[in-house]
Design an enzyme around this catalytic site. Sequence first.
Site: not given
Length: 628
Positions: A2, A98, A362
């Site tokens: 966001c 969350d 990664g």
Amino acid sequence: MCGIAGIFHPGTPKPVDPPRVRAMIAAQAHRGPDGDGVWTAPGVGLGHRRLSIIDLAGSPQPMIDGEIAVTFNGEIYNFQALRAELRGMGAHFRTEGDTEVLLQGWRYWGPAMLDRLDGMFAFAIHDMLAGALFLARDRLGVKPLHWAELSDGSIAFASELKGLLAHPLLRRQPDLTAVEDYLALGYVPDDACLIAGVRKLPAGHYLLVERGRGIPRPRQWWDVDFSRRASGSAAALGEELLDLMRAGVTSRMVADVPLGAFLSGGVDSSAVVALMAEASPRAVRTCTIGFEEAGYDERAYAEMVARRFATAHATRVVRSDDFGLIDTLVHHFDEPFADASALATYQVCALAREHVTVALSGDGADEAMAGYRRHAFQAAEDRVRGLLPAGFRRSVFGTLGNLYPKADWAPRPLRAKTTLLALAAESAEGYAASVGVTTSALRARLFTQEARAALGGHRAEDRYVAAMENAPAQGALDRVQYADLKIWLPGDILTKTDRTSMAVGLEAREPLLDHRLVQFAASLPPAMRLQRGCGKWLMKRSLERYLPRDILYRPKMGFVTPISDWFRGALAEEAAGLATSSLLRETGWFALPEIARLADDHRTGRAEHGRTLWQFLMLERSLTRLFG
């Protein structure tokens, strides 16, 4: 993922104009295409743009529960465990996501809740009863947060600089020290900003502003510690490392939207894909971009990994000379950013967004596990430093380095000038010079006498020297990695990934930057991180059961953009034009004849200045956008 923004009056609780907050989040609409929200109360306003990832139909933001409000950018990977713990303490939840964990965590734990969070985040909490604003940023700086004090006494904050620029009271004055930092490093580091007065909340820090008590300095709540050593055999430590990598990957695979991974064919992205395939009942979605130039193309290695793990693989060949993206990058980065691999990173993010909403990368393993070639070079130089007295090194190597010609055109073994000068310097000074783009000597030529005086002795390399000298560390490699984790990682790598992914509405997650994994890697004996010139030694050894040696032990490539060729070809006129730029002239900062000399020497092949010319091109475009 966001975008957030807000305004807080730490003195008198003046009313906040909702359209101002709305303008700040509208400037960051690309960070959250799925919805927006604004909330105001006496003395405060919070704004939010949403990219829905978890609890798609619920968890609107800003979220308010009684006297507490929050606006949040990021993901808390252990939110379900925290919800269960908070329920046991009496908390009640209305949503499934969350965000509400931050509200209830603040109510029960206050700032101490940060230690319990496993995630990437930047958020703001307003506590109405305490009259306080709490700003916090994740441990390693995955998510950005800018803030500034304004002329009316308020504090404004936003995920990106453009959010602050939408506030009419923010003065647009350039900070020359940030220009020095940028020319030295290729990016404006996290402790600087091109707009004077704007600050970035440092990684692993929080700022608690209580009404009527002034504005304190940010407080550090987490740091990586290289001073302790893990004990055990390579086999045992390798298994522990692999378990932590596995946990980092699986925790970041939770999403209510399509999820995949970037796959370059290098060790780090291949490791992430291998562990995702191990944990997923379905084919992992992977994406790769390739280049027409064979020397820059890694598709064959990526396809080798994709076949091995039967991924749903998407590939696209892109032009390495896509100059049309320059203005796109300037818009999304706000400040000048000269890591040319951002062009390729943007393109792979755009490809990924066609198939998924969340992509694992990664990023971070090179910093955490000593994977850069410069780490091996630095270790070799430190061995020489340890054998010879400092006075002898300064006298002999310094003299030779000054006499040796700067042979940019020559094969690497014959380009000894940089190495000789590094050996003459102390370890921290040598490493600070090695991570730079434009040397201090060249910067001294490029700046005008007036600009050098205005800098007042500020030198970009000093932050690296300070970080290495004050690092919680035992040895030289520890100090090098600590400085990279504190400066290079948030300033370059994570900024690049955040801006390019958010530009296309994609959430990027970095499982190899799980803080437990990073701290464990910091505790490994140096020989298990870097051995006989092989970086990430223990990581590669542990991955031999998953990946072929052609992937694990081939020379590192990364995203390479042939900018030096551009400035001898299609962009040669752009380079020459920098010396006649009216904007650069008006700043009074630069000796334009020196820029002309750089462009001409580069075009004719007398010297290699491609990266410095790219810096000036991006700087001019950014200054034009920020200051007209």
